[in-house]
Each structure stands twice: as C-alpha cells, then as structure tokens.
Scaffold this active site. Structure first.
Site, short mmCIF file in Angstrom:
data_model
loop_
_atom_site.label_atom_id
_atom_site.label_comp_id
_atom_site.label_asym_id
_atom_site.label_seq_id
_atom_site.Cartn_x
_atom_site.Cartn_y
_atom_site.Cartn_z
N GLY A 642 0.71 -1.16 0.03
CA GLY A 642 -0.10 0.02 0.06
C GLY A 642 0.60 1.19 0.10
N GLY A 644 0.44 5.77 1.14
CA GLY A 644 -0.43 6.84 1.53
C GLY A 644 0.40 8.09 1.74
N GLY A 645 -0.16 9.30 2.37
CA GLY A 645 0.64 10.17 2.22
C GLY A 645 1.97 10.30 3.06
N GLY A 647 4.08 7.85 3.18
CA GLY A 647 4.88 6.97 2.26
C GLY A 647 4.42 5.63 1.96
N VAL A 649 3.90 1.27 2.35
CA VAL A 649 3.91 0.21 3.47
C VAL A 649 4.24 -1.14 2.71
CG1 VAL A 649 2.09 -0.84 4.86
CG2 VAL A 649 2.06 1.60 4.09
N LYS A 663 5.62 0.90 7.76
CA LYS A 663 5.48 2.42 7.04
C LYS A 663 6.79 3.23 6.84
CE LYS A 663 2.06 4.96 8.15
NZ LYS A 663 1.15 5.62 9.11
N ASP A 759 -8.03 11.36 12.20
CA ASP A 759 -8.60 10.90 10.64
C ASP A 759 -8.99 9.54 10.81
OD1 ASP A 759 -8.29 10.93 8.07
OD2 ASP A 759 -6.41 9.97 7.98
#
Length: 959
Positions: A642, A644-645, A647, A649, A663, A759
C-alpha cells in the site's frame, strides 16, 4: 468522350465552389480580426487559412469553419455582418469579452446550422434581432449579462429545438411574446427546459397562454422585472417545473389554488409582490426545499397546517405575510430545516421549539409578533430572535433572545490540501496544493440553491470535488480549484468566488482559458441540485503562458508578459542561488559533524544534544535499516502492500515468523529527530486489542520507519466495497462498530496522554483474522496535554467527508471531532457508500431518506443490499439514532465515545450477542455468538462473497 468532359467540368466547378467557400470563410475571419482591433490571439497572425494554419479558437470540418470558441480573450470591438458568411458554423462562443460592444448583427440569422450561441458577459447593446428566429437548429441561446434593450423577439418561438433560453441581466422591456395564430411566441417552445428572463424591465401581465400541459419546463425565472396582474392559473399545468422565481415584481391577486399541483418544485420564490387573499395551500409539495412568500399583502391567515408536513424544507421565509396563531413544535423538527423567518406577523401564544429540533437549524426570526411565553426544554444553540414580542417585556431566561444578534459574516475558503502554502510573488496565488500560479477567476451566481446556511462547508467541498471530477474527465489542464467567500446578494442569489489553477505550469495558455470559459458559460458543467441553476461571470485573464508569435516572418516563443516574467523569475532565482551557496558553505561543517549521528539514533537522542534524552519506550524495539531491508526482501515490489501520504507500506516477516507492516516515509516527508521520537514514544504507550500495536521503529541511515503488527484482512473500506471478498452481515458490522468504538474510547479516556486520532475513517480501521476491528494510522494524531485538556488549536487536517465541520470552521480540535468522524463510519457501515459520492453527502442522504414511522426508518433504499434481510436487522434503528447523534453540527451535542460504546453494547445485547467486557484483556472470542468459534477466516465458507452470490473460500486461494 463528351460525358467524360462533362464529368471533368463538374469536378472542376465543385473544386472552384469549395475553394470559393473556403476563401469566403477566411475572408470572414479576416473581417472579424479587423473588427476586433487586433485583440485576437497571436496565432491569428500566422498564415491566411484559419483551418490549415491552426488559428486558436477556430475548429474546422473539411476545411470549413464550424466552431468559434474565443471566451475570455479580451476581444475589443463589434461583431460585423461578415459573421453571416460562415454558413457552416455550429458553435459561436464569445463569452467574457466585455470589450465586445455594439449591436448583434441581423446577419446572425444566416447561420442556419448554428446550435449554440453563447455571448455571456459581453457588452452588446441595442435590440436582439428578429433574424435570430431563423436558426432552426439552435439548442442553447445565452445572451445574458449584456446591455440588450427592446422587447423579446417573438421569432424566438420558431426555435423548436431550443433547450436553454437565457436573456437575464439585460435591459429588455415590453411583454412576454405569445403566439396568436399569425406570429410566433415563447409558448411554442414545448421542448425548452429553461426560461431565464430575470433581472430585466419586462412588464405587463404574465400571459396565461404561455403555460400549458405540453411544456417540459424545469426552471422558470422571471424575478426582478415589472410584471403586474395575477399569477396565471395555467402555471399549475406545467408539472415538470422544479424551480419557480416570480419574486420582486408587482404581481397582484390570489395565488392560484392549483399551485400545489407543482409537486416537483424544490424552490419557490413569490416574495416582494402585492399578492392578496389567503396564504396559499401548499399541501403535497413534499420535495419543496426553499419557500419564500415574504412581503406580500395576504389577508389574515391562520398558521397553515401544511407547515410541518413539508419534510424537505430547509428554508421557510414568510416575513410580513399577516400570519396569526401558535406555531406547531413539529415545524422545527423538520429534519433539514436551517432557517425560519416569520418576523412582522401576528404569531401568538406560547413558543415551543420541541425536544428534537432539526440539527441543522441555525436561525429562527420571530421578531415583531405577539408571542407571550416560551417553553424552554433545552439550551438551544440556534439564533432565536424574539425582539418586539410581549415576552421580551418581562425579565427572565429569554433575555438572550430579546436583543438583535450582531451581524456576523460567514467566511469560507478552500483549505490547503495537507500542505503549507508558500509565499507567492506579485499577482501569483497559492493553490490548494500549495503551488504558486496565475488562476482563472470568476464568480458563480446560483439563482436557486436548495439551502440557506452559508456555513455548510461540506456542501461547498462537494461542489469543489464535482468541479475537479468534471475537469479531470474532460482532460482540462487543471491542477486544483478553490472556492471562497459565499454570500447572498440583494436578489437572494448565492454568490461564490472560484479560482481554477493550471496543471504543471505557472499559468494557462490561451487554449486552456478559452475551453474553461466555454464549459462554464455553455452550462457544460452541471452542479448538483443543491445548487441548481447558475451563471458564471469570469474576470479578465492576462497572464497567458508564453505563446508562438510571428513578427516579420520569424517565429519565436515569447510574449511581453513572458519576457518580463521570465526576467523577474530568472533574477530571483540567481539571488536565491547566491544565498543558498553562502548558507551551504557556512553549514557544511555542521553537516559533516552530524553525518555520523544520522546512522545512530540513540546517539542523536542523547540528553546533551538537546533532543530530549533517551526515548521512553514501552515494548517498541529499535530496528536497523539493514534488518528491515532483510525482513522485506530489500523492500521488494511484491512486499509493497500500500501507499499513503506518509509513504509506502511494506509487508515483512520477523525471524520468529511474526508478520509485520512497515510504514516507510518517503523522501521529503520525514520529520525531525525530536518529532519522530515524540511520535514513537506516544504510540509505544498505546496497548489495546482494538488499536493496531506498534512493534518498533527505525531511525537509521536517514530513514524513518514505523513497524506495526500485520493485520491480515486489510481495511474495513475494502470489505464494505467488496474488494476483499469478505461478507459483512449485520452481526459482523455491529461487532466491528463496537470494536472500533472501544479503540477510540481507549485513546480518548485511558491512553496517557489522551489522544485525538484526527483521521477516523473506514480506511483506518483494520480487520484481523477474526474480524476484530483495530484502529490504525496515527499519522495525524494529537495528544492532549494538561495545558489543553479541552481542545487543541491546530491546522485543519483529515479526510473530506469524515471531517468535523466545527473543527473545519474553528480549527479547534477536540475529542468530539473523532466522534463526528466515527458517526460517518457508522453510516458507511450500513450503507457501504462513500461519505461523498456523486456530489451527495452520506449524512444528508440518510437524514433525507429517514421516516421514523416506518420499519427500519424507511431506509431500505440507502441500505447496503448485502447487509442481510430486513427481518435480520434487529436494532438497526437504534444504531442509526446513535450515528446521527455523533454527526450533530456542534461538538456539545455529540456523545462522548464512552457513551457510544455503551449504546452499541446495548444494541448487541438486544440482538442476542455477547458484547464482551471493557477490559483490554478480553479476547476477540468474547465478541462472538455463544457457542460459535471462528478459528480462521478461511474456515467459514460464507465469509467471502462475490456479486453473484457466495463462493467457497478455497476458490479464492491463489492457484
């Protein structure tokens, strides 16, 4: 031989005719160029053939000019009769050129193939020529926001294919033309959907024959004219109508009794007229959102019984309408009600707003009435105004409602997209993506929005997202859009400023601007019904990207603006490079000294270094970069699970066989050593079965990584969307909701220090092998210190659709911000819909669909069909009640997470499930139905599903 010669002659004459026609097109455009005083795009100076030489704004088919798009080009001059030579022309769009003046040439009637004539926001004057009725293919006629005078040409009635007629904001006079058997009229436009004739000086009666049952009108806008006489009863025959604006005229007489035949109308404005008789009966208009009957001459009328039956109302305005009697409490319980203005009437008795007023209700204006008492059962936060009522002559608990509130302005502006705006030079503006650029700017003017609350940030974000989606689908060169400064003008229009930012460049080129102007003036972009019909008025754009110019036969890439801008930027860059070079030399020594410490995190965290000492870790291990590189097979693509913002995973395996998720911060998003230490110290203290556990971290060789336990079944979002293949029935969804709620309660009440997640969303709730919910991703989390136990004032961050509107407006983050987000998650659990989907907000959709008198609150249409049969959804109504309490507009109306947990436990007990205990030592088995054991997700064949039914899990295994 003779036939062959005849054939050649025919070909010869056809070629001559084609060449002549092409030359005629070129000559016509040369005439336009001369009339426009050399303000045309520079590409018009290249060659003499507009089709072959690629003149901007000109489109051709078979070497004939078929379209002219020159919006926002700063053209100056008139429109000469030579335009009539372009007989193949289908589109003529010259909007947003206020320098275009003079009359509209009668030669426009020669363009028999024209389908779109769009001249919005120019300065054309004089009468609209009758020859406009000679355009049989015309679909869109937009001449609004000019200076046209005279009457509406009756010949427009000949335009049988007309869909959109917009003549608003001119100086037109006279009557609305209707047919009489000899001459045509607007009543003949049976296929038209839009009559926009407001903001003119039209007069006389509204002719009854203009309306009939064969019409398919959606929007009738006749506001702000000088119409007199009655509203024709024939209006009730046009049952397709959705928006009716007859306000700000001088209409008289009774409102027709059949007005409530218009059951599809969502916005009705009849205010500021001289209407008499009783207040009209609007029973049955069940989709009506916005009603304004204010300032008429109605006779004394009792409070209508239909007030509280219009369950879609957001706005009720009936100022100075001679109403009398006591208001029913049910009026204030209409689910979407936002604004009630019944001032200057004869409302009397006791005011009772009830126990459950609408959560959206913001203002109730009852000044200058005869209210003698007020039943207060709650501490109302609504803006209630009781000035000049008998109750205000006595001192008591209503004192705060007995003075006029101070004028408050509603401020809204699109926030940065998780970035920090950078200072921009003169004329440049920072975009939502924090890039400096020259935006294309203008104002949306919405004529009939369905809402009155100007502080509804969610609805503006929905509009912004739909704009971006539109620009992306149409492949416009747009990076981002910003909306700001909403206000209501004197005509009760909603005005909202727009900025559109270019993609990959400092500014738009001419082609980008003319297409942006066209799609916004041609109504190609369609907003949601919350906003309804609009006009867009653009500002001048004079920062075009450097373009090809031809001077003396030499082609070069330049423009005056470009040269100046380039020189300025070049000079600035040179100065910056000098400064950077000096700073670099000055700091080089310090960097060399710190290079060694970069690979030794505990050395960096030495007390003597001022970074706060050795990190206080509880069970979190410090990994080296080489260790994690080994556990992830050199961070291979196959181990990437995966992004995300923060970086990437990666999935990894420890030597003991334990699976981990790593992460890894991407370059440029890393924090300082102190901030990273603070984050891992915080996360290392979090230990709860419903919170993803931090196993360790890496601060080595310039890398920052967090190591978590690996959760095998991915995100709740994946399961709700069907991507994971996991079937979530009602029982499983209840358990997941309770588990996630317990995780958040732990963060709020038991973690030391308490943590606000900031979040909460279905992408940040993971499901383990037993489908136990675990709250994850603390990248935006904030601890509550002793100094700020109530709230934190911080930059707004989060995910649109889940974000607390109060936090969005005040920047004050509280635990109730997480509660709001969790309420959205609960609604997503039962609907499987995105929080914002196709411009619709899940909270509003559920509220609109609810009917508490029906089974399952009448929510069958919005429920996820895979959730189970209606008979199996025991406790769903209570679940919905809890979720809607969580998404109340203000934090003080929302329950704490501890109360949410208790409510969910009661629902679990109601459906016969064991909710387990609150202790962190309880196992996931305590969530299951007694006697049931799920050892592994693959052991239950019904756990995985596909759209056509349920598949055995073994069929989902890799081959």
């Amino acid at each position: 031989m003779g036939s062959r010669i005849r054939h050649l002659l025919i070909i010869f004459f056809i070629q001559i005719w084609i060449t002549t026609a092409q030359n005629r097109d070129g000559a016509a455009l040369q005439a336009l160029k001369e009339a426009w005083k050399n303000t045309v795009p520079p590409s018009w100076n290249v060659g003499s053939d507009p089709c072959r030489d690629g003149w901007e704004g000109i489109m051709c088919t078979n070497s004939r000019v078929t379209s002219i798009y020159l919006t926002s080009m700063q053209l100056t001059g008139g429109l000469p009769g030579d335009i009539g030579q372009l007989v193949e022309l289908q589109y003529l769009a010259l909007s947003y050129n206020p320098g275009l003046t003079g009359s509209l040439t009668p030669a426009i009637g020669n363009l028999g193939k024209l389908t779109n004539l769009v001249l919005v926001g120019c300065s054309f004057s004089g009468p609209i020529p009758d020859t406009i009725g000679n355009l049989p293919r015309l679909i869109i006629l937009s001449l609004n926001s000019n200076r046209f005078t005279g009457s509406i040409p009756a010949s427009i009635g000949n335009l049988k294919n007309l869909y959109w007629l917009d003549l608003t904001d001119n100086q037109l006079t006279g009557n609305i033309p209707v047919s009489d058997g000899i001459k045509p009229g607007l009543d003949m436009l049976t296929h038209a959907k839009h009559f926009h004739l407001g903001d003119n000086q039209l007069s006389g009666n509204i002719p009854p024959q203009i309306f009939h049952s064969n019409m398919s009108l959606l929007h009738l806008l006749l506001e702000n004219n000088k119409f007199t006489g009655p509203i024709p009863s024939t209006l009730g025959l046009v049952r397709s109508l959705e928006v009716v604006r007859l306000d700000r005229n001088a209409l008289t007489g009774d409102v027709p009794s059949n007005i409530n035949n218009l059951i599809n109308v969502t916005e009705m404005f009849l205010s500021y007229n001289k209407l008499s008789g009783l207040v009209p009966n609007l029973t049955g208009m069940n989709v009506l959102n916005y009603l304004d009957l204010s300032n008429n001459k109605f006779g004394p009328s009792d409070i209508p019984s239909w007030f509280s039956t219009l369950k879609s109302l957001t706005t009720l305005k009936m100022q100075n309408t001679n109403l009398r009697g006591q208001l029913p409490a049910a009026l204030f319980e209409i689910p979407q009600l936002q604004n009630v203005d019944l001032s200057d009437n004869q409302v009397n008795g006791t005011l009772n707003i009830g126990l459950n007023p609408s959560s959206q209700l913001q203002r109730v204006d009852l000044r200058t009435n005869n209210i003698a008492d007020f039943t207060q059962r709650l501490q109302y936060t609504i803006g209630l105004i009781l000035v000049d009522n008998p109750i205000c002559m006595e001192s008591g608990v209503t004192d705060k409602f007995c003075s006029l509130p101070s004028n408050t302005t509603t401020s809204y502006s699109t926030l940065p997209n998780n970035c920090i705006p950078t200072p921009c030079g003169s004329g440049l503006v920072s975009s939502p993506n924090c890039k400096c650029a020259f935006p294309y700017m203008g104002s949306f003017i919405f004529k009939a929005p369905s809402f009155s609350s100007l502080g509804n940030t969610t609805i503006y974000e929905s509009l912004r997202l739909s704009l971006m989606t539109f620009f992306q689908k149409t492949q416009m060169p747009v990076d981002s859009v910003s909306l700001m400064n909403p206000y209501r003008n004197l005509d009760d229009y909603l005005v909202l400023n727009l900025e559109v930012f270019p993609s990959g460049e400092l500014s738009f080129n001419r082609t980008g601007i003319l297409w942006l102007g066209f799609v916004l003036s041609n109504q190609t972009f369609k907003p949601s019904k919350d906003f309804n019909t609009y006009v867009f008025i653009a500002q001048d754009y004079d920062n075009f990207l450097s373009e090809v110019q031809v001077t003396g036969g030499t082609t070069h890439k330049s423009s005056n603006t470009g040269v100046i801008l380039g020189s300025a930027i070049g000079g600035c860059v040179f100065v910056v490079l000098l400064v950077v070079a000096g700073v670099y030399a000055f700091r080089q020594k310090g960097r060399a000294e710190r290079a060694t410490q970069q690979s030794r995190p505990f050395a960096l965290w030495d007390p003597a270094s001022g970074s706060g000492g050795v990190p206080q870790l509880k069970g979190a291990k410090a990994f080296t970069f080489e260790e994690l590189k080994k556990y992830t097979r050199n961070f291979s693509e196959t181990n990437n699970i995966g992004a995300g913002g923060y970086g990437m995973v990666y999935k990894g395996t420890l030597p003991n066989g334990q699976l981990i998720a790593i992460k890894r911060a991407q370059q440029g998003s890393t924090q300082g050593g102190l901030e990273f230490k603070t984050e891992i110290e915080l996360l290392s203290r979090v230990h709860h079965k419903n919170v993803v556990a931090l196993i360790g971290f890496c601060f080595d060789q310039g890398e920052q990584m967090l190591v978590y336990e690996y959760i095998v079944n991915g995100t709740l979002k994946d399961s709700l969307s069907g991507r994971s293949g996991i079937r979530l029935d009602w029982m499983r969804r209840l358990k997941i909701a309770l588990g996630a709620a317990r995780g958040l309660q732990y963060l709020h009440d038991l973690a030391d220090p308490p943590i606000i997640h900031r979040d909460v969303k279905t992408n940040n709730i993971l499901l383990d092998e037993r489908l136990v919910a675990k709250v994850a991703d603390f990248g935006l989390s904030k601890p509550l210190s002793d100094a700020n136990r109530t709230h934190i004032t911080t930059q707004v961050k989060g995910t649109m659709g889940y974000m607390d509107p109060e936090y969005y407006m005040t920047q004050q983050l509280t635990e109730k911000s997480d509660v709001y987000s969790f309420g959205v998650v609960m609604l997503e659990l039962i609907t499987a819909r995105n929080p914002i989907e196709k411009g619709k907000y899940i909270v509003r959709e559920v509220k609109q669909s609810m009917n508490k008198s029906k089974e399952l609150y009448g929510l069958h249409e919005v429920l996820d069909p895979t959730i189970g049969l209606s008979s199996q959804l025991k406790g769903l109504e209570r679940f919905v009640d809890v979720s809607l309490r969580c998404v109340e507009e203000t934090g003080n109306q929302r329950p704490p997470m501890s109360q949410v947990v208790k409510e969910l436990e009661r629902i679990m007990e109601l459906v016969g499930l064991n909710p387990g205990t609150e202790s962190s030592s309880s196992t996931s088995a305590s969530y299951e139905v007694s006697g049931t054991d799920y050892n592994h997700p693959y052991s239950n064949d019904s756990l995985y599903a596909y759209s056509g039914g349920f598949l055995p899990a073994k069929l989902l295994q890799p081959k």
